[in-house]
Motif scaffolding. Structure first.
Motif, short mmCIF file in Angstrom:
data_model
loop_
_atom_site.label_atom_id
_atom_site.label_comp_id
_atom_site.label_asym_id
_atom_site.label_seq_id
_atom_site.Cartn_x
_atom_site.Cartn_y
_atom_site.Cartn_z
N PHE A 5 0.80 -1.22 0.00
CA PHE A 5 0.00 0.00 0.00
C PHE A 5 0.84 1.28 0.00
O PHE A 5 0.33 2.34 -0.35
CB PHE A 5 -0.95 0.00 1.20
CG PHE A 5 -1.98 -1.09 1.12
CD1 PHE A 5 -3.16 -0.91 0.41
CD2 PHE A 5 -1.76 -2.32 1.72
CE1 PHE A 5 -4.10 -1.91 0.31
CE2 PHE A 5 -2.70 -3.34 1.63
CZ PHE A 5 -3.87 -3.14 0.92
N ILE A 6 2.09 1.20 0.40
CA ILE A 6 2.94 2.39 0.43
C ILE A 6 3.10 2.94 -0.99
O ILE A 6 3.39 2.20 -1.93
CB ILE A 6 4.30 2.06 1.05
CG1 ILE A 6 4.12 1.70 2.54
CG2 ILE A 6 5.26 3.23 0.91
CD1 ILE A 6 5.38 1.18 3.20
N ASP A 7 2.91 4.24 -1.12
CA ASP A 7 2.94 4.88 -2.43
C ASP A 7 3.44 6.31 -2.25
O ASP A 7 3.65 6.78 -1.13
CB ASP A 7 1.52 4.87 -3.03
CG ASP A 7 1.50 5.08 -4.53
OD1 ASP A 7 2.55 5.39 -5.11
OD2 ASP A 7 0.41 4.96 -5.12
N ASN A 8 3.62 7.02 -3.36
CA ASN A 8 4.07 8.42 -3.26
C ASN A 8 2.90 9.39 -3.22
O ASN A 8 3.08 10.60 -3.27
CB ASN A 8 5.01 8.76 -4.42
CG ASN A 8 4.38 8.52 -5.79
OD1 ASN A 8 3.19 8.20 -5.89
ND2 ASN A 8 5.17 8.66 -6.83
N LYS A 9 1.69 8.86 -3.14
CA LYS A 9 0.50 9.70 -3.08
C LYS A 9 -0.17 9.56 -1.72
O LYS A 9 -0.18 8.48 -1.12
CB LYS A 9 -0.49 9.30 -4.18
CG LYS A 9 0.05 9.46 -5.61
CD LYS A 9 -0.97 8.99 -6.63
CE LYS A 9 -0.43 9.12 -8.05
NZ LYS A 9 -1.40 8.62 -9.06
N ASN A 45 1.71 7.87 1.67
CA ASN A 45 3.10 8.31 1.60
C ASN A 45 3.67 8.74 2.95
O ASN A 45 4.81 9.19 3.03
CB ASN A 45 3.24 9.47 0.61
CG ASN A 45 2.33 10.64 0.94
OD1 ASN A 45 1.44 10.52 1.79
ND2 ASN A 45 2.56 11.77 0.30
N ARG A 46 2.88 8.60 4.03
CA ARG A 46 3.37 8.95 5.36
C ARG A 46 2.79 7.97 6.37
O ARG A 46 1.67 7.48 6.20
CB ARG A 46 2.96 10.37 5.75
CG ARG A 46 3.58 11.44 4.89
CD ARG A 46 3.43 12.84 5.49
NE ARG A 46 2.44 12.96 6.55
CZ ARG A 46 1.40 13.80 6.50
NH1 ARG A 46 1.18 14.54 5.42
NH2 ARG A 46 0.57 13.90 7.52
N LEU A 47 3.55 7.71 7.43
CA LEU A 47 3.08 6.74 8.42
C LEU A 47 1.82 7.22 9.10
O LEU A 47 0.88 6.42 9.32
CB LEU A 47 4.18 6.48 9.46
CG LEU A 47 3.84 5.45 10.54
CD1 LEU A 47 3.54 4.09 9.91
CD2 LEU A 47 4.95 5.34 11.57
N ASP A 48 1.74 8.50 9.45
CA ASP A 48 0.56 8.97 10.17
C ASP A 48 -0.71 8.88 9.31
O ASP A 48 -1.76 8.47 9.81
CB ASP A 48 0.77 10.39 10.69
CG ASP A 48 1.08 11.40 9.59
OD1 ASP A 48 1.44 10.99 8.47
OD2 ASP A 48 0.97 12.62 9.86
N SER A 49 -0.60 9.24 8.04
CA SER A 49 -1.79 9.18 7.19
C SER A 49 -2.15 7.73 6.83
O SER A 49 -3.33 7.40 6.71
CB SER A 49 -1.59 10.01 5.92
OG SER A 49 -0.40 9.66 5.25
N TRP A 74 -5.75 6.04 7.78
CA TRP A 74 -6.51 5.31 6.77
C TRP A 74 -6.81 3.89 7.22
O TRP A 74 -7.95 3.42 7.14
CB TRP A 74 -5.72 5.32 5.46
CG TRP A 74 -6.24 4.37 4.42
CD1 TRP A 74 -7.32 4.53 3.62
CD2 TRP A 74 -5.66 3.10 4.08
NE1 TRP A 74 -7.47 3.43 2.79
CE2 TRP A 74 -6.47 2.55 3.04
CE3 TRP A 74 -4.56 2.38 4.53
CZ2 TRP A 74 -6.19 1.29 2.48
CZ3 TRP A 74 -4.28 1.15 3.96
CH2 TRP A 74 -5.10 0.62 2.96
N ALA A 75 -5.79 3.18 7.71
CA ALA A 75 -5.96 1.79 8.12
C ALA A 75 -6.91 1.66 9.30
O ALA A 75 -7.76 0.76 9.34
CB ALA A 75 -4.59 1.18 8.46
N ALA A 76 -6.77 2.56 10.26
CA ALA A 76 -7.66 2.52 11.42
C ALA A 76 -9.11 2.76 11.01
O ALA A 76 -10.03 2.15 11.56
CB ALA A 76 -7.23 3.57 12.44
N GLY A 77 -9.30 3.61 10.01
CA GLY A 77 -10.64 3.89 9.52
C GLY A 77 -11.31 2.68 8.89
O GLY A 77 -12.54 2.61 8.81
N LEU A 78 -10.49 1.72 8.45
CA LEU A 78 -11.02 0.49 7.87
C LEU A 78 -11.26 -0.60 8.91
O LEU A 78 -11.83 -1.65 8.60
CB LEU A 78 -10.05 -0.05 6.80
CG LEU A 78 -9.83 0.85 5.58
CD1 LEU A 78 -8.83 0.21 4.63
CD2 LEU A 78 -11.14 1.15 4.86
#
Length: 351
Positions: A14-18, A22-26, A30-34
């Motif tokens: 899932f790591i990408d430049n977008k 592209n950041r651990l916090d975001s 995102w993952a927690a929201g799922l």
């Protein structure tokens, strides 16, 4: 028995430049929201997780844990799959795998191996600092070009390959032992450790090293036509990590398990999003629960059809649904009339 922890998510796919990937916090948000509760973090993306810094600084590790804690997450394991691959590379794959290493060691197999070993050892220290007890990796491969016995199988060739593989990994495993962390090899085609027999051969060469363990991923076993359920019966004491990944194999008259050099979608066997394949996860979760598996159930999403965001959302729900909350007491406890030696003698007609 213990309740399996989960769902966790392996970030590698899932790591990408977008944003938000592209950041651990975001990524964490995102993952927690799922619905995920933990992240398995690869060590080959410095902007996401700096394993070198983590090995040196408890403060940095606490900051990483703090970032995840904001979203109700923790780290399940760190991963050095790519670095583990570079511990042992057959010359046939030198160029193909060179890209897994930084430019300064490319084209120099000895320097590349030393770099990889150092990163894996740093991951051991980082795991300890993060409070983890398991780590995910690959074994690398020296014998893989000879996996099919043509030209005719040479036992000395295989013995020598596994002697060398064990020689390279023994100091790493000893280092993990010093940190109190289990090193879990994902049994994977392309690696010398790709099934139970190869794992046993390796384990024997290491005198059954206590830190030599397994990352259980049934998808690779289904595509090898293995009994992935009985595998748990045989190796449950060594299973310390778990990738929840689905797969399917649809028999073809044109191609088999070797794939015919085709892309993933055209192969008879390929990976699928959770619930879309053929793997019996209800039985897997039951067996792992039965054997007191204490680790995480981590989604590794790989699918040649479905969108990754959809696969992640469905995967979190799928894992949560399959986790068995262990009962605190027996279902027939209500009918218990006691159990002692005097009662036993009476019931057996001995008194």
């Amino acid at each position: 028995m213990k309740t399996i922890k989960g769902p966790g998510l392996f970030l590698a796919q899932f790591i990408d430049n977008k944003a938000p990937f592209n950041r651990l916090d975001s990524l964490a948000q995102w993952a927690a929201g799922l619905g995920f509760k933990a992240l398995q973090i690869p060590c080959n993306h410095k902007h996401i997780f700096d394993v070198e810094l983590a090995a040196q600084s408890q403060t940095y590790c606490d900051e990483v844990k703090g970032i995840l804690a904001q979203y109700g997450l923790i780290v399940s394991e760190l991963s050095t799959h790519l670095e583990g691959q570079l511990v042992a590379v057959h010359p046939a794959y030198d160029t193909a795998f060179d890209g897994f290493a930084p430019e300064q060691v490319r084209g120099n197999s000895e320097a590349r191996q030393l770099w990889a070993v150092n990163i894996i050892k740093q991951a051991a220290v980082a795991s300890k600092r993060l409070g983890l007890n398991a780590h995910a990796s690959f074994s690398g491969s020296l014998a893989w070009p000879y996996f099919y016995p043509w030209p005719p199988r040479k036992e000395q060739l295989i013995q020598t390959a596994f002697d060398e593989l064990a020689k390279r990994w023994k100091p790493i495993l000893d280092y993990f032992d010093e940190q109190g962390v289990d090193l879990c090899y994902e049994l994977h085609p392309g690696e010398d450790l790709h099934d139970g027999v190869t794992f046993e051969r390796f384990l024997d060469k290491l005198n059954r090293h206590p830190r030599c363990n397994i990352l259980y991923d049934p998808s690779h076993m289904l595509l090898q036509n293995m009994d992935y359920l009985q595998f748990i019966d045989f190796y449950h004491e060594r299973i310390k990590a778990f990738h929840v990944k689905d797969a399917e194999f649809v028999k073809s008259a044109k191609s088999g398990c070797y794939g015919g050099y085709q892309n993933w979608l055209e192969r008879a066997g390929h990976f699928r999003s959770l619930g879309d394949g053929q793997i019996d996860f209800k039985a897997i979760f039951s067996k792992l629960t039965q054997y007191d598996y204490t680790g995480w159930a981590v989604l590794e999403w790989e699918c040649c059809m479905k969108d990754s965001a959809v696969g992640a959302k469905e995967g979190a729900e799928f894992i949560q649904k399959h986790i068995i909350p262990v009962a605190e007491k027996s279902f027939d406890n209500f009918a218990d009339t006691g159990d002692d030696s005097e009662q036993a003698k009476i019931m057996l007609g001995l008194k």
